[in-house]
Scaffold this motif. Sequence first.
Motif, PDB file in Angstrom:
ATOM      1  N   UNK A 124       0.826  -1.001   0.049  1.00  0.00           N
ATOM      2  CA  UNK A 124       0.228  -0.289  -0.032  1.00  0.00           C
ATOM      3  C   UNK A 124       1.342   1.130  -0.025  1.00  0.00           C
ATOM      4  N   UNK A 125       0.864   2.063  -1.116  1.00  0.00           N
ATOM      5  CA  UNK A 125       1.405   3.588  -1.212  1.00  0.00           C
ATOM      6  C   UNK A 125       0.546   4.719  -0.866  1.00  0.00           C
ATOM      7  N   UNK A 126       0.127   5.214   0.214  1.00  0.00           N
ATOM      8  CA  UNK A 126      -0.524   6.408   0.175  1.00  0.00           C
ATOM      9  C   UNK A 126      -0.024   7.341  -0.020  1.00  0.00           C
ATOM     10  N   UNK A 127      -0.661   9.341  -0.421  1.00  0.00           N
ATOM     11  CA  UNK A 127      -0.522   9.775  -1.088  1.00  0.00           C
ATOM     12  C   UNK A 127      -0.304  10.308   0.426  1.00  0.00           C
ATOM     13  N   UNK A 128       1.333  11.069   0.890  1.00  0.00           N
ATOM     14  CA  UNK A 128       1.971  12.167   1.624  1.00  0.00           C
ATOM     15  C   UNK A 128       2.158  13.346   1.744  1.00  0.00           C
ATOM     16  N   UNK A 129       2.605  14.646   2.174  1.00  0.00           N
ATOM     17  CA  UNK A 129       2.967  15.699   2.116  1.00  0.00           C
ATOM     18  C   UNK A 129       4.306  15.638   1.523  1.00  0.00           C
ATOM     19  N   UNK A 130       4.790  14.149   2.587  1.00  0.00           N
ATOM     20  CA  UNK A 130       6.434  14.342   1.963  1.00  0.00           C
ATOM     21  C   UNK A 130       6.587  12.807   2.583  1.00  0.00           C
ATOM     22  N   UNK A 131       7.723  12.507   2.125  1.00  0.00           N
ATOM     23  CA  UNK A 131       7.980  11.238   2.400  1.00  0.00           C
ATOM     24  C   UNK A 131       9.024  11.096   2.843  1.00  0.00           C
ATOM     25  N   UNK A 132      10.169  10.225   3.311  1.00  0.00           N
ATOM     26  CA  UNK A 132      11.096   9.825   4.001  1.00  0.00           C
ATOM     27  C   UNK A 132      11.442   8.070   4.184  1.00  0.00           C
ATOM     28  N   UNK A 133      12.445   7.466   3.677  1.00  0.00           N
ATOM     29  CA  UNK A 133      12.381   6.647   3.675  1.00  0.00           C
ATOM     30  C   UNK A 133      13.764   5.594   4.693  1.00  0.00           C
ATOM     31  N   UNK A 134      13.798   4.482   5.369  1.00  0.00           N
ATOM     32  CA  UNK A 134      14.365   3.283   6.113  1.00  0.00           C
ATOM     33  C   UNK A 134      14.563   2.339   6.005  1.00  0.00           C
ATOM     34  N   UNK A 135      15.862   1.883   5.759  1.00  0.00           N
ATOM     35  CA  UNK A 135      16.300   0.454   5.475  1.00  0.00           C
ATOM     36  C   UNK A 135      16.882  -0.543   6.706  1.00  0.00           C
ATOM     37  N   UNK A 136      15.586  -1.145   7.414  1.00  0.00           N
ATOM     38  CA  UNK A 136      15.905  -1.288   9.044  1.00  0.00           C
ATOM     39  C   UNK A 136      17.022  -2.249   9.005  1.00  0.00           C
ATOM     40  N   UNK A 137      17.800  -2.452   7.934  1.00  0.00           N
ATOM     41  CA  UNK A 137      18.960  -3.337   8.073  1.00  0.00           C
ATOM     42  C   UNK A 137      20.188  -2.992   7.713  1.00  0.00           C
ATOM     43  N   UNK A 138      20.124  -1.076   8.052  1.00  0.00           N
ATOM     44  CA  UNK A 138      21.092  -0.081   8.163  1.00  0.00           C
ATOM     45  C   UNK A 138      20.960   0.221   9.376  1.00  0.00           C
ATOM     46  N   UNK A 139      20.177  -0.050  10.424  1.00  0.00           N
ATOM     47  CA  UNK A 139      19.893   1.058  11.472  1.00  0.00           C
ATOM     48  C   UNK A 139      21.436   0.046  12.331  1.00  0.00           C
ATOM     49  N   UNK A 140      21.772   1.038  13.081  1.00  0.00           N
ATOM     50  CA  UNK A 140      23.506   0.616  14.110  1.00  0.00           C
ATOM     51  C   UNK A 140      22.923   1.116  16.018  1.00  0.00           C
ATOM     52  N   UNK A 141      23.468  -0.029  16.202  1.00  0.00           N
ATOM     53  CA  UNK A 141      23.356   0.383  17.325  1.00  0.00           C
ATOM     54  C   UNK A 141      23.958   1.981  18.401  1.00  0.00           C
ATOM     55  N   UNK A 142      22.830   2.377  19.201  1.00  0.00           N
ATOM     56  CA  UNK A 142      23.202   3.990  19.463  1.00  0.00           C
ATOM     57  C   UNK A 142      22.401   4.454  20.816  1.00  0.00           C
ATOM     58  N   UNK A 143      23.588   5.294  20.880  1.00  0.00           N
ATOM     59  CA  UNK A 143      22.587   6.052  22.503  1.00  0.00           C
ATOM     60  C   UNK A 143      22.800   7.235  21.906  1.00  0.00           C
ATOM     61  N   UNK A 144      21.391   8.510  22.476  1.00  0.00           N
ATOM     62  CA  UNK A 144      21.777   9.977  22.265  1.00  0.00           C
ATOM     63  C   UNK A 144      21.797  10.547  23.226  1.00  0.00           C
ATOM     64  N   UNK A 145      22.516  11.953  22.352  1.00  0.00           N
ATOM     65  CA  UNK A 145      22.868  13.024  24.334  1.00  0.00           C
ATOM     66  C   UNK A 145      23.726  13.885  23.635  1.00  0.00           C
TER      67      UNK A 145
END
Length: 913
Positions: free
Chosen positions: A355-376
């Motif tokens: 399914x591909x709804x119409x959006x105001x804008x889009x961005x995408x992420x391949x979850x395979x690219x996620x790395x171990x992270x913190x925030x601060x």
Amino acid sequence: MPSLDSLNTLTSLDVGDNTYHYFSLPKAARQLGDLQQLPMSLKVLLENLLRWEDGKTVTGEDLQALAQWLVEKRSDREIQYRPARVLMQDFTGVPAVVDLAAMRAAMAKAGGDPQRINPLSPVDLVIDHSVMVDRYGTPQAFGENVDIEMQRNGERYAFLRWGQSAFDNFSVVPPGTGICHQVNLEYLGRTVWTREADGRTYAFPDTLVGTDSHTTMINGLGVLGWGVGGIEAEAAMLGQPVSMLIPQVIGFKLTGKLREGITATDLVLTVTQMLRKKGVVGKFVEFYGDGLAELPLADRATIANMAPEYGATCGFFPVDQVTLDYLRLSGRPEATVQLVEAYCKAQGLWRLPGQEPIFSDTLALDMNEVESSLAGPKRPQDRVALAQVKQAFEQFVELQPKPAAKEVGRLESEGGGGVAVGNADQAGEADYSHQGQTHTLRDGAVVIAAITSCTNTSNPSVMMAAGLVAKKALEKGLQRKPWVKSSLAPGSKVVTEYFEAAGLTPYLDELGFDLVGYGCTTCIGNSGPLDEPIENAISSADLTVASVLSGNRNFEGRVHPLVKTNWLASPPLVVAYALAGSVKVDLTQDPLGTDKHGQPVYLKDIWPSQQEVAEAVAKVSTAMFHKEYAEVFAGDEQWQAIEVPEAATYVWQEDSTYIQHPPFFEGLEGPAPRITDIHNARILALLGDSVTTDHISPAGNIKADSPAGRYLREKGVEPRDFNSYGSRRGNHEVMMRGTFANIRIRNEMLAGEEGGNTVHVPSGEKLSIYDAAMRYQQQGTPLVVIAGQEYGTGSSRDWAAKGTNLLGVKAVLAESFERIHRSNLVGMGVLPLQFKAGQDRKQLGLTGREQIDITGLEGAAIVPGMSLALTILREDGTKEQIDVLCRIDTLNEVEYFKAGGILHYVLRQLIAA
């Protein structure tokens, strides 16, 4: 249901033995046009408008505007949205109930019926923000913390029990049950709501607003909800629609799946960074793509929870089989699950592959690219790869202003049983003694490691991973470092059940992660004190130390006043940093410690595999949810023993330091005040970027020498009994003194000096912001606050607006506002103004000693987004005039502002009716 149903959409649906009536989106599409590609979140809004169409607050033009959105991908149309219910927690709930009680008193004074002040929609208040980590690291910690909580908050809890008996449609979940968002996810939310009317049962999407910004967590369950200020929530409870512009919707496409060893927390920190960079303030975010099939419901909830951190109004996940599986797992009745499936499929609210709804804008992420992270170290959107944390900490320290040289010597601890010793020849470290042992505390030391908050403690995969890390660490002979204050505060009792079932509780306990309470604890600033010798060591050597928490908020001064850097991490990484004891250790390369044979042990040696985590998560059962939610509103013996006065109006106690009759509704019997221009205003504070609602209205520690601390001491309250700002939000005297009192706020009128002070003009005296504001009030001088970008980020804290109002601030001028705080300012009659492009406080050379005029309000029709003239009178007598944007954004907000605030508007209507 009051709908005119001009599009003739009312139809029925049989599910099992029940018949449900609903307003059909496919039928609406016959006249509005094809709606299949409308974002799911906007379909929910469209259904809401269909159901409430009355020709006045909701018209056929509103329906057409949502259909037209598909063409423009945006809209300037203002709509009136009516959520099905309201969710509260106690820090924001107590002042809301105080306001309702004050409105009843005002209604009675005006000769009306106080019972007319009553919630018209269901309200659930969950007490989850008051438990503090006073005791930790022992099996007795939970019981002792609960006892202390009840002693500290007995008056507040009695007030809430009065509210539960005095108001209809108002339920309270007692303390010690869980965090409101997890209780909402596991029990209160239904995905599809029902209501009886006209002899029929109507079905419609479950929707809500909540007085906590992380209300968005429920969007993981396909429930549209977001945080609002308590002021706006109270209006919604009293039948006032939520006025909003049809939002832009940003589509976030997820593909692939997480790699081995990567957690949902790593994913959410990545999503947060991407969306904050994209710029989604005031917009909906909707997740789509076939990667959703790889995301368990708890992972979706984790991502939805942090919508305030990435700046969106909400982060919505559509309904699919994963939703149904979770509803069944968490013990929802089978009839509810069947209704959700049938209704969502009939309405086109069911997610389909590809399914591909119409959006105001889009961005995408391949979850395979996620790395171990913190925030601060101080903002949740500042993601740092695990391997870069040491470097990020060192960069932070380098950027800090260097303190003046001072003698660093031996500090005798008072009653702490130890000695803190500063090493004058060793910058960045101090020795301390505790329980007969001497240790060295250094810059970067992790002094708080907390598994806490709603974001992650709802997620079995990361919680089980934390337990498995603890187990493997102990098997290798590792222990947490002695200076680490460790704590475990699950979001619900179900977590305790599944830890027990997986056999992980003993390992967490042995590492010091004993249960300390069911609540927000460290993430809301209720971290409690550090051991006294450690506090002395930090202060004596001015150490820059760290907390690591599995929360969503790490703003300055929030977690603990002595902890300057705060890092958001997954629960298993919290355990790992407790073992390492420092953020100056690279966990990807450096050992955590040594095993029983003296061999180094690395993070990879104790990190569980996905298979191990999955086997532990399989221990979670429906029976656990049934057990823990069987009597969710009952409470323990202490709760049930609280005496509750039975009266329609509250009997205010003059000597109370927790609950006081607020001054907001005085004089409502007369006409509304006339809107006037603002002349000869002084600047109360000149602030920079990313000023949070924590900076404006702290929730944590009350300093003994602060205006609020002095007030409490004058009332006979000892500092040990101050509790927190959050717990005293029912007392305006405390809260107005605490406005802009955060220890980390920087007023540029004082060259960026930290702390809640300002310069009184023209005397030039340095005063606390409260004391200066009171002097200005005595002189009849109006005030303004001037700030940079993203003013009011963070919690949906109505006291950030209420306190601003009570200090006499008439307008706030900023480069940009966060959504909720801007709305709250309007709701309290404070004018939000925005610099136009190319102008800011620095470009104008403001020092804070200028006088300000704001004209264009008086005698003119206020319209949303109008320009106003702002005149700056400088000390040398020169004048400069600029145009600024009035951020009253909707016609409803115009009416609220003219009435002096949203609750004033509602109350005047009720009095006049």
